[in-house]
Design a protein around this motif. Structure first.
Motif, PDB file in Angstrom:
ATOM      1  N   ILE A  21      15.214  62.632 -23.530  1.00  0.00           N
ATOM      2  CA  ILE A  21      13.916  61.960 -23.496  1.00  0.00           C
ATOM      3  C   ILE A  21      13.190  62.202 -24.804  1.00  0.00           C
ATOM      4  O   ILE A  21      12.635  61.295 -25.404  1.00  0.00           O
ATOM      5  N   ARG A  40       2.686  55.359 -25.392  1.00  0.00           N
ATOM      6  CA  ARG A  40       2.813  54.476 -24.224  1.00  0.00           C
ATOM      7  C   ARG A  40       3.419  55.186 -23.017  1.00  0.00           C
ATOM      8  O   ARG A  40       3.980  56.274 -23.157  1.00  0.00           O
ATOM      9  N   ASN A  41       3.386  54.515 -21.867  1.00  0.00           N
ATOM     10  CA  ASN A  41       4.066  55.018 -20.676  1.00  0.00           C
ATOM     11  C   ASN A  41       5.523  55.271 -20.987  1.00  0.00           C
ATOM     12  O   ASN A  41       6.179  54.434 -21.612  1.00  0.00           O
ATOM     13  N   GLY A  42       6.001  56.431 -20.572  1.00  0.00           N
ATOM     14  CA  GLY A  42       7.414  56.738 -20.756  1.00  0.00           C
ATOM     15  C   GLY A  42       7.773  57.234 -22.145  1.00  0.00           C
ATOM     16  O   GLY A  42       8.942  57.460 -22.446  1.00  0.00           O
ATOM     17  N   ALA A  43       6.774  57.437 -22.997  1.00  0.00           N
ATOM     18  CA  ALA A  43       7.058  57.872 -24.377  1.00  0.00           C
ATOM     19  C   ALA A  43       7.580  59.305 -24.435  1.00  0.00           C
ATOM     20  O   ALA A  43       8.200  59.703 -25.420  1.00  0.00           O
ATOM     21  N   GLY A  44       7.290  60.087 -23.401  1.00  0.00           N
ATOM     22  CA  GLY A  44       7.778  61.471 -23.382  1.00  0.00           C
ATOM     23  C   GLY A  44       6.686  62.528 -23.418  1.00  0.00           C
ATOM     24  O   GLY A  44       6.953  63.698 -23.691  1.00  0.00           O
ATOM     25  N   LYS A  45       5.460  62.134 -23.115  1.00  0.00           N
ATOM     26  CA  LYS A  45       4.327  63.068 -23.218  1.00  0.00           C
ATOM     27  C   LYS A  45       4.402  64.170 -22.156  1.00  0.00           C
ATOM     28  O   LYS A  45       4.296  65.354 -22.475  1.00  0.00           O
ATOM     29  N   THR A  46       4.575  63.750 -20.908  1.00  0.00           N
ATOM     30  CA  THR A  46       4.678  64.747 -19.828  1.00  0.00           C
ATOM     31  C   THR A  46       5.889  65.644 -20.054  1.00  0.00           C
ATOM     32  O   THR A  46       5.820  66.861 -19.860  1.00  0.00           O
ATOM     33  N   THR A  47       6.982  65.050 -20.485  1.00  0.00           N
ATOM     34  CA  THR A  47       8.196  65.817 -20.757  1.00  0.00           C
ATOM     35  C   THR A  47       7.924  66.892 -21.810  1.00  0.00           C
ATOM     36  O   THR A  47       8.375  68.031 -21.669  1.00  0.00           O
ATOM     37  N   GLU A  90      -0.475  66.450 -13.714  1.00  0.00           N
ATOM     38  CA  GLU A  90      -1.224  65.254 -13.342  1.00  0.00           C
ATOM     39  C   GLU A  90      -1.679  65.311 -11.873  1.00  0.00           C
ATOM     40  O   GLU A  90      -2.768  64.859 -11.555  1.00  0.00           O
ATOM     41  N   GLU A 163      -3.123  64.017 -18.314  1.00  0.00           N
ATOM     42  CA  GLU A 163      -3.968  62.930 -17.813  1.00  0.00           C
ATOM     43  C   GLU A 163      -5.109  63.413 -16.916  1.00  0.00           C
ATOM     44  O   GLU A 163      -5.236  62.994 -15.764  1.00  0.00           O
ATOM     45  N   GLN A 195      -3.962  58.647 -21.023  1.00  0.00           N
ATOM     46  CA  GLN A 195      -3.816  57.198 -21.206  1.00  0.00           C
ATOM     47  C   GLN A 195      -5.090  56.616 -21.825  1.00  0.00           C
ATOM     48  O   GLN A 195      -5.052  55.609 -22.518  1.00  0.00           O
TER      49      GLN A 195
HETATM   50  P1  ATP Z   1       3.566  58.386 -18.528  1.00  0.00           P
HETATM   51  O1  ATP Z   1       2.346  58.120 -19.280  1.00  0.00           O
HETATM   52  O2  ATP Z   1       4.116  57.157 -17.868  1.00  0.00           O
HETATM   53  O3  ATP Z   1       3.514  59.579 -17.638  1.00  0.00           O
HETATM   54  P2  ATP Z   1       5.046  59.955 -20.448  1.00  0.00           P
HETATM   55  O4  ATP Z   1       4.904  59.657 -21.880  1.00  0.00           O
HETATM   56  O5  ATP Z   1       4.357  61.137 -19.909  1.00  0.00           O
HETATM   57  O6  ATP Z   1       4.673  58.667 -19.644  1.00  0.00           O
HETATM   58  P3  ATP Z   1       7.432  61.133 -19.409  1.00  0.00           P
HETATM   59  O7  ATP Z   1       6.847  61.340 -18.056  1.00  0.00           O
HETATM   60  O8  ATP Z   1       7.621  62.285 -20.295  1.00  0.00           O
HETATM   61  O9  ATP Z   1       6.587  60.046 -20.188  1.00  0.00           O
HETATM   62  O10 ATP Z   1       8.790  60.370 -19.201  1.00  0.00           O
HETATM   63  C1  ATP Z   1       9.643  60.034 -20.267  1.00  0.00           C
HETATM   64  C2  ATP Z   1      10.928  59.473 -19.694  1.00  0.00           C
HETATM   65  O11 ATP Z   1      11.587  60.509 -18.966  1.00  0.00           O
HETATM   66  C3  ATP Z   1      10.741  58.320 -18.743  1.00  0.00           C
HETATM   67  O12 ATP Z   1      11.718  57.349 -19.055  1.00  0.00           O
HETATM   68  C4  ATP Z   1      11.016  58.940 -17.386  1.00  0.00           C
HETATM   69  O13 ATP Z   1      11.583  58.011 -16.499  1.00  0.00           O
HETATM   70  C5  ATP Z   1      11.987  60.044 -17.691  1.00  0.00           C
HETATM   71  N1  ATP Z   1      11.890  61.166 -16.734  1.00  0.00           N
HETATM   72  C6  ATP Z   1      10.765  61.831 -16.399  1.00  0.00           C
HETATM   73  N2  ATP Z   1      11.023  62.785 -15.483  1.00  0.00           N
HETATM   74  C7  ATP Z   1      12.341  62.699 -15.199  1.00  0.00           C
HETATM   75  C8  ATP Z   1      13.235  63.407 -14.337  1.00  0.00           C
HETATM   76  N3  ATP Z   1      12.795  64.413 -13.576  1.00  0.00           N
HETATM   77  N4  ATP Z   1      14.527  63.035 -14.322  1.00  0.00           N
HETATM   78  C9  ATP Z   1      14.975  62.027 -15.113  1.00  0.00           C
HETATM   79  N5  ATP Z   1      14.197  61.340 -15.960  1.00  0.00           N
HETATM   80  C10 ATP Z   1      12.898  61.651 -16.015  1.00  0.00           C
END
Ligand code: ATP
Length: 237
Positions: A21, A40-47, A90, A163, A195
């Protein structure tokens, strides 16, 4: 030579199962600043936040994370917590069946060093008024305040906020923002994932923007606010 940053992420790759990710990201956070981590959504911030807090998932395969000369990358989540990392997820994770005060007491280290429960109530008067109410029955904004207060009760050095403004009315966001400024004035370092990028940037000193798991911007928050093209491309604002 320059002093090492307070919190430093270097060459970090994070993955869930088979999917990478976050790819080789590096950034620094200075002591006492607020850093907006945007994208953006899914960019990897939470990760990224979960990786810094050393949650079981995502896993790290490469890279180092240092907090105040301590190697977080070698730690488990409870050790990172002891080293001073406080992740407010979150969903806030208020413990059911416990009052506001019990939620705080459970988090508090003994004896409290910096943040006594009375001091937390001074910071969050709404929590003081509701100290005997069950935590999960609080409004969304109050639950967010409780989640932040609970992190502070552990005497953290770095607050990781995922968030915090989500679903909250603007007046409540104002109130939380005011509190985050006070927390900053007490020397705590914050990484703010939001966001609501404009509000996050107005509060932050610097910003890092992620896109598809890589860093596309690292600079001052004011610079992002002033750069229409950058905002449009990566933040849709
Ligand atoms: P958002 O604003 O939508 O929360 P984000 O920038 O925080 O987005 P992440 O939550 O880090 O994004 O997710 C990044 C990618 O990792 C996404 O494609 C998501 O589907 C994937 N992902 C998140 N958690 C898991 C998991 N437990 N197992 C597999 N993939 C995951």
């Amino acid at each position: 030579a320059t002093a090492p940053a307070f919190l430093s992420v270097w060459g970090m790759q994070a993955y869930y199962g088979e999917s990478y990710i976050v790819q080789d990201i590096s950034f620094n956070v200075h002591e006492g600043e607020i850093l907006a981590l945007l994208g953006r959504n899914g960019a990897g911030k939470t990760t990224t936040l979960r990786a810094i807090a050393r949650m079981d998932n995502p896993q790290l395969n490469h890279g180092e994370i240092w907090l105040d000369h301590k190697p977080l990358h070698k730690m488990k989540s409870h050790e990172a917590a002891q080293a001073g990392i406080g992740l407010v997820p979150e969903d806030r994770c208020i413990i059911p069946g416990l009052t506001v005060e019990e939620n705080l007491q459970l988090a508090q280290i003994a004896p409290p060093i910096g943040w006594s429960i009375e001091r937390l109530y001074d910071l969050f008067p709404r929590l003081a008024e509701r100290r005997l109410q069950e935590g999960v029955t609080l409004s969304g904004g109050e639950q967010q305040m409780l989640a932040v207060a609970r992190a502070l009760a552990r005497d953290i050095k770095v607050l990781l906020l995922d968030e915090p403004y989500e679903g909250l009315a603007p007046v409540i966001v104002d109130e939380i923002e005011k509190t985050l400024r006070i927390i900053k004035s007490q020397g705590i370092t914050t990484i703010l994932v939001e966001q609501n990028a404009v509000r996050a940037l107005e509060l932050s000193d610097r910003a890092v923007i992620l896109d598809t798991g890589g860093i596309v911007f690292d600079g001052s928050a004011a610079e992002v606010l002033g750069d229409e093209a950058l905002r449009a491309e990566y933040l849709a604002i």
